[in-house]
Design a protein around this motif. Structure first.
Motif, PDB file in Angstrom:
ATOM      1  N   LEU A  54       0.802  -1.223   0.000  1.00 18.22           N
ATOM      2  CA  LEU A  54       0.000   0.000   0.000  1.00 18.22           C
ATOM      3  C   LEU A  54       0.835   1.274   0.000  1.00 18.22           C
ATOM      4  O   LEU A  54       0.470   2.256  -0.645  1.00 18.22           O
ATOM      5  CB  LEU A  54      -0.916   0.020   1.238  1.00 18.22           C
ATOM      6  CG  LEU A  54      -1.955  -1.080   1.372  1.00 18.22           C
ATOM      7  CD1 LEU A  54      -2.673  -0.961   2.709  1.00 18.22           C
ATOM      8  CD2 LEU A  54      -2.952  -1.012   0.223  1.00 18.22           C
ATOM      9  N   ILE A  55       1.933   1.278   0.764  1.00 19.56           N
ATOM     10  CA  ILE A  55       2.716   2.494   0.960  1.00 19.56           C
ATOM     11  C   ILE A  55       4.186   2.180   0.734  1.00 19.56           C
ATOM     12  O   ILE A  55       4.709   1.196   1.274  1.00 19.56           O
ATOM     13  CB  ILE A  55       2.529   3.056   2.386  1.00 19.56           C
ATOM     14  CG1 ILE A  55       1.043   3.302   2.693  1.00 19.56           C
ATOM     15  CG2 ILE A  55       3.308   4.346   2.573  1.00 19.56           C
ATOM     16  CD1 ILE A  55       0.771   3.765   4.104  1.00 19.56           C
ATOM     17  N   ASP A  56       4.862   2.994  -0.046  1.00 17.60           N
ATOM     18  CA  ASP A  56       6.297   2.808  -0.257  1.00 17.60           C
ATOM     19  C   ASP A  56       7.049   3.029   1.051  1.00 17.60           C
ATOM     20  O   ASP A  56       6.763   3.968   1.796  1.00 17.60           O
ATOM     21  CB  ASP A  56       6.820   3.787  -1.307  1.00 17.60           C
ATOM     22  CG  ASP A  56       6.394   3.418  -2.719  1.00 17.60           C
ATOM     23  OD1 ASP A  56       6.158   2.217  -2.967  1.00 17.60           O
ATOM     24  OD2 ASP A  56       6.273   4.332  -3.555  1.00 17.60           O
ATOM     25  N   ALA A  57       8.008   2.156   1.307  1.00 18.11           N
ATOM     26  CA  ALA A  57       8.822   2.246   2.518  1.00 18.11           C
ATOM     27  C   ALA A  57      10.288   2.389   2.145  1.00 18.11           C
ATOM     28  O   ALA A  57      10.740   1.840   1.139  1.00 18.11           O
ATOM     29  CB  ALA A  57       8.627   1.004   3.378  1.00 18.11           C
ATOM     30  N   HIS A  58      11.009   3.148   2.964  1.00 15.00           N
ATOM     31  CA  HIS A  58      12.444   3.349   2.754  1.00 15.00           C
ATOM     32  C   HIS A  58      13.170   3.098   4.073  1.00 15.00           C
ATOM     33  O   HIS A  58      12.736   3.565   5.125  1.00 15.00           O
ATOM     34  CB  HIS A  58      12.723   4.770   2.261  1.00 15.00           C
ATOM     35  CG  HIS A  58      11.977   5.137   1.018  1.00 15.00           C
ATOM     36  ND1 HIS A  58      12.351   4.708  -0.235  1.00 15.00           N
ATOM     37  CD2 HIS A  58      10.853   5.877   0.840  1.00 15.00           C
ATOM     38  CE1 HIS A  58      11.505   5.174  -1.136  1.00 15.00           C
ATOM     39  NE2 HIS A  58      10.576   5.881  -0.510  1.00 15.00           N
ATOM     40  N   PHE A  59      14.264   2.352   3.998  1.00 10.46           N
ATOM     41  CA  PHE A  59      15.026   1.981   5.196  1.00 10.46           C
ATOM     42  C   PHE A  59      16.314   2.798   5.277  1.00 10.46           C
ATOM     43  O   PHE A  59      16.889   3.152   4.250  1.00 10.46           O
ATOM     44  CB  PHE A  59      15.337   0.489   5.154  1.00 10.46           C
ATOM     45  CG  PHE A  59      14.114  -0.383   5.155  1.00 10.46           C
ATOM     46  CD1 PHE A  59      13.481  -0.724   6.341  1.00 10.46           C
ATOM     47  CD2 PHE A  59      13.575  -0.851   3.961  1.00 10.46           C
ATOM     48  CE1 PHE A  59      12.362  -1.530   6.337  1.00 10.46           C
ATOM     49  CE2 PHE A  59      12.460  -1.652   3.955  1.00 10.46           C
ATOM     50  CZ  PHE A  59      11.831  -1.992   5.139  1.00 10.46           C
ATOM     51  N   PRO A  60      16.788   3.092   6.496  1.00  7.14           N
ATOM     52  CA  PRO A  60      16.188   2.765   7.789  1.00  7.14           C
ATOM     53  C   PRO A  60      14.861   3.490   7.989  1.00  7.14           C
ATOM     54  O   PRO A  60      14.740   4.674   7.629  1.00  7.14           O
ATOM     55  CB  PRO A  60      17.232   3.209   8.812  1.00  7.14           C
ATOM     56  CG  PRO A  60      18.021   4.264   8.101  1.00  7.14           C
ATOM     57  CD  PRO A  60      18.048   3.850   6.663  1.00  7.14           C
ATOM     58  N   LEU A  61      13.913   2.787   8.545  1.00 10.19           N
ATOM     59  CA  LEU A  61      12.541   3.259   8.659  1.00 10.19           C
ATOM     60  C   LEU A  61      12.218   3.552  10.118  1.00 10.19           C
ATOM     61  O   LEU A  61      12.283   2.664  10.965  1.00 10.19           O
ATOM     62  CB  LEU A  61      11.601   2.187   8.088  1.00 10.19           C
ATOM     63  CG  LEU A  61      10.108   2.448   7.967  1.00 10.19           C
ATOM     64  CD1 LEU A  61       9.509   1.459   6.962  1.00 10.19           C
ATOM     65  CD2 LEU A  61       9.373   2.323   9.292  1.00 10.19           C
ATOM     66  N   VAL A  62      11.901   4.797  10.403  1.00 10.19           N
ATOM     67  CA  VAL A  62      11.449   5.178  11.748  1.00 10.19           C
ATOM     68  C   VAL A  62       9.939   4.990  11.801  1.00 10.19           C
ATOM     69  O   VAL A  62       9.202   5.555  10.987  1.00 10.19           O
ATOM     70  CB  VAL A  62      11.819   6.630  12.077  1.00 10.19           C
ATOM     71  CG1 VAL A  62      11.281   7.016  13.456  1.00 10.19           C
ATOM     72  CG2 VAL A  62      13.325   6.818  12.025  1.00 10.19           C
ATOM     73  N   MET A  63       9.471   4.183  12.736  1.00  5.98           N
ATOM     74  CA  MET A  63       8.043   3.900  12.849  1.00  5.98           C
ATOM     75  C   MET A  63       7.312   5.022  13.569  1.00  5.98           C
ATOM     76  O   MET A  63       7.912   5.920  14.120  1.00  5.98           O
ATOM     77  CB  MET A  63       7.844   2.567  13.583  1.00  5.98           C
ATOM     78  CG  MET A  63       8.352   1.368  12.831  1.00  5.98           C
ATOM     79  SD  MET A  63       8.265  -0.152  13.819  1.00  5.98           S
ATOM     80  CE  MET A  63       9.628   0.130  14.945  1.00  5.98           C
ATOM     81  N   GLY A  64       5.968   4.934  13.559  1.00  6.29           N
ATOM     82  CA  GLY A  64       5.143   5.835  14.340  1.00  6.29           C
ATOM     83  C   GLY A  64       4.493   6.941  13.548  1.00  6.29           C
ATOM     84  O   GLY A  64       5.138   7.573  12.693  1.00  6.29           O
ATOM     85  N   TRP A  65       3.197   7.186  13.832  1.00 11.19           N
ATOM     86  CA  TRP A  65       2.445   8.261  13.177  1.00 11.19           C
ATOM     87  C   TRP A  65       1.852   9.258  14.173  1.00 11.19           C
ATOM     88  O   TRP A  65       1.333  10.287  13.765  1.00 11.19           O
ATOM     89  CB  TRP A  65       1.332   7.657  12.314  1.00 11.19           C
ATOM     90  CG  TRP A  65       1.828   7.042  11.042  1.00 11.19           C
ATOM     91  CD1 TRP A  65       3.022   7.255  10.433  1.00 11.19           C
ATOM     92  CD2 TRP A  65       1.130   6.108  10.200  1.00 11.19           C
ATOM     93  NE1 TRP A  65       3.116   6.525   9.262  1.00 11.19           N
ATOM     94  CE2 TRP A  65       1.968   5.805   9.099  1.00 11.19           C
ATOM     95  CE3 TRP A  65      -0.121   5.497  10.266  1.00 11.19           C
ATOM     96  CZ2 TRP A  65       1.588   4.933   8.078  1.00 11.19           C
ATOM     97  CZ3 TRP A  65      -0.496   4.623   9.251  1.00 11.19           C
ATOM     98  CH2 TRP A  65       0.342   4.336   8.167  1.00 11.19           C
ATOM     99  N   ASP A  66       1.889   8.963  15.450  1.00 14.30           N
ATOM    100  CA  ASP A  66       1.349   9.859  16.476  1.00 14.30           C
ATOM    101  C   ASP A  66       2.476  10.638  17.148  1.00 14.30           C
ATOM    102  O   ASP A  66       3.522  10.055  17.472  1.00 14.30           O
ATOM    103  CB  ASP A  66       0.650   9.060  17.580  1.00 14.30           C
ATOM    104  CG  ASP A  66      -0.819   8.798  17.299  1.00 14.30           C
ATOM    105  OD1 ASP A  66      -1.380   9.410  16.379  1.00 14.30           O
ATOM    106  OD2 ASP A  66      -1.409   7.972  18.013  1.00 14.30           O
ATOM    107  N   ALA A  67       2.245  11.920  17.395  1.00 13.92           N
ATOM    108  CA  ALA A  67       3.255  12.702  18.117  1.00 13.92           C
ATOM    109  C   ALA A  67       2.611  13.862  18.852  1.00 13.92           C
ATOM    110  O   ALA A  67       1.615  14.430  18.399  1.00 13.92           O
ATOM    111  CB  ALA A  67       4.318  13.234  17.165  1.00 13.92           C
ATOM    112  N   ALA A  68       3.206  14.199  19.989  1.00 13.04           N
ATOM    113  CA  ALA A  68       2.891  15.440  20.693  1.00 13.04           C
ATOM    114  C   ALA A  68       4.211  16.030  21.150  1.00 13.04           C
ATOM    115  O   ALA A  68       5.076  15.306  21.655  1.00 13.04           O
ATOM    116  CB  ALA A  68       1.986  15.168  21.891  1.00 13.04           C
ATOM    117  N   GLY A  69       4.380  17.322  20.951  1.00 15.33           N
ATOM    118  CA  GLY A  69       5.651  17.926  21.329  1.00 15.33           C
ATOM    119  C   GLY A  69       5.675  19.418  21.098  1.00 15.33           C
ATOM    120  O   GLY A  69       4.628  20.070  20.978  1.00 15.33           O
TER     121      GLY A  69
END
Length: 307
Positions: A54-69
């Motif tokens: 479904l989605i192209d991925a590139h490595f090294p791949l940092v996971m995660g879609w949620d963030a607060a900061g």
């Protein structure tokens, strides 16, 4: 920056706590110093390669879609935020590579809103994806005042937010959950019902006049069962079963939406929405956090803390 990355698809053994270059900030992005990052099922599914078609991925791949900061820098075209602003967001991009399991993330402004002041950092980190999923699913089936809505897996990360949102919209909520979570659901304003064999009969006994809408957050036949309870199949939404479309219902994959995030923040600041954080883990223990999430029995959210 420190980050959680993978260099190939696989199980927990491929997860690395490592040092990576700080992200570049494009003209319509801001650099966010991440305080908290929610853990979602999609994260470990990305790790296992389940989204590779479904989605192209590139490595090294940092996971995660949620963030607060906190915003540390802004791109040249950004007028919505400035350094020092406290934000939160569902930072899903067109490719999977620069995720939020990190000390820093470059986030497009379309994925962000100012964080709700009433919630702590962990709660803000756990809200974006789950909250938008709940909000967009309820909107898809037009839940409003006077409706009776059935929420499957009502005590989970998305479910406990869907319960509160439906109640805020004026609906009566019947929520499926195991017995240990029934008092918890009552505290959120839902009427709990045990899942498993005989669920349809139990729901009919609770709502003799019928259920107006249903939201399936678990899969495993919940959409099909809902079709026997909801008069209009177009008012059945699933986030877990694409087959709901064959029933006449709607499949929901949450989209980044700054306006939706702002609406969630407004409800939280008004005391009408909160986030249950079941567990927090330091960033370095992301593999353990994902393993707990994959068990599928968590009440509320699991969140990574970067500091």
């Amino acid at each position: 920056m420190k980050a959680i990355a993978i260099r190939r698809y696989g199980g927990p053994e491929v997860v690395e706590y490592t040092e990576l270059p700080d992200p570049k900030v494009g003209p319509d992005s801001v650099l966010v110093q991440v305080r908290a990052a929610g853990v979602n099922p999609v994260d470990w599914k990305v790790r296992e390669g389940r989204l590779d078609g479904l989605i192209d991925a590139h490595f090294p791949l940092v996971m995660g879609w949620d963030a607060a900061g906190v915003v540390r820098a802004v791109g040249g075209g950004v007028t919505e935020f400035e350094p020092g602003d406290e934000v939160y967001g569902y930072v899903r991009k067109d490719t999977v590579e620069h995720g939020t399991y990190a000390e820093l993330v470059a986030a497009p402004v379309r994925t962000l809103a100012r964080r709700p002041a009433a919630l702590n950092w962990a709660q803000c980190g756990g809200l974006p994806l789950a909250g938008l999923t709940a909000l967009q699913a309820l909107r898809a089936v037009r839940v409003g005042a006077g409706d009776t809505v059935l929420v499957h897996a009502a005590a989970g990360g998305v479910g406990h937010l869907a319960v509160q949102l439906a109640r805020a919209f004026g609906a009566r909520v019947i929520g499926t959950a195991g017995e240990r979570n029934h008092d918890y659901l009552r505290g959120l304003g839902a009427e709990p019902v045990a899942h498993g064999e005989g669920l349809a009969e139990r729901v009919r006994a609770m709502a003799p006049d019928g259920v107006d809408a249903a939201v399936d957050l678990v899969g495993g036949g919940a959409a099909g069962l809902s079709a026997a309870l909801v008069a209009d199949p177009a008012r059945i939404a699933s986030v877990a079963d694409y087959g709901v479309r064959a029933l006449g219902g709607q499949y929901v994959w949450a989209r980044p939406d700054a306006a939706g995030l702002a609406e969630l923040a407004e409800l939280a600041d008004a005391g009408r929405l909160t986030v249950t954080v079941a567990s927090t883990f330091p960033l370095a223990q992301a593999a353990s956090a994902q393993a707990l999430n994959a068990e599928g029995r968590t009440r509320g959210k699991i969140v990574l803390l970067t500091c």
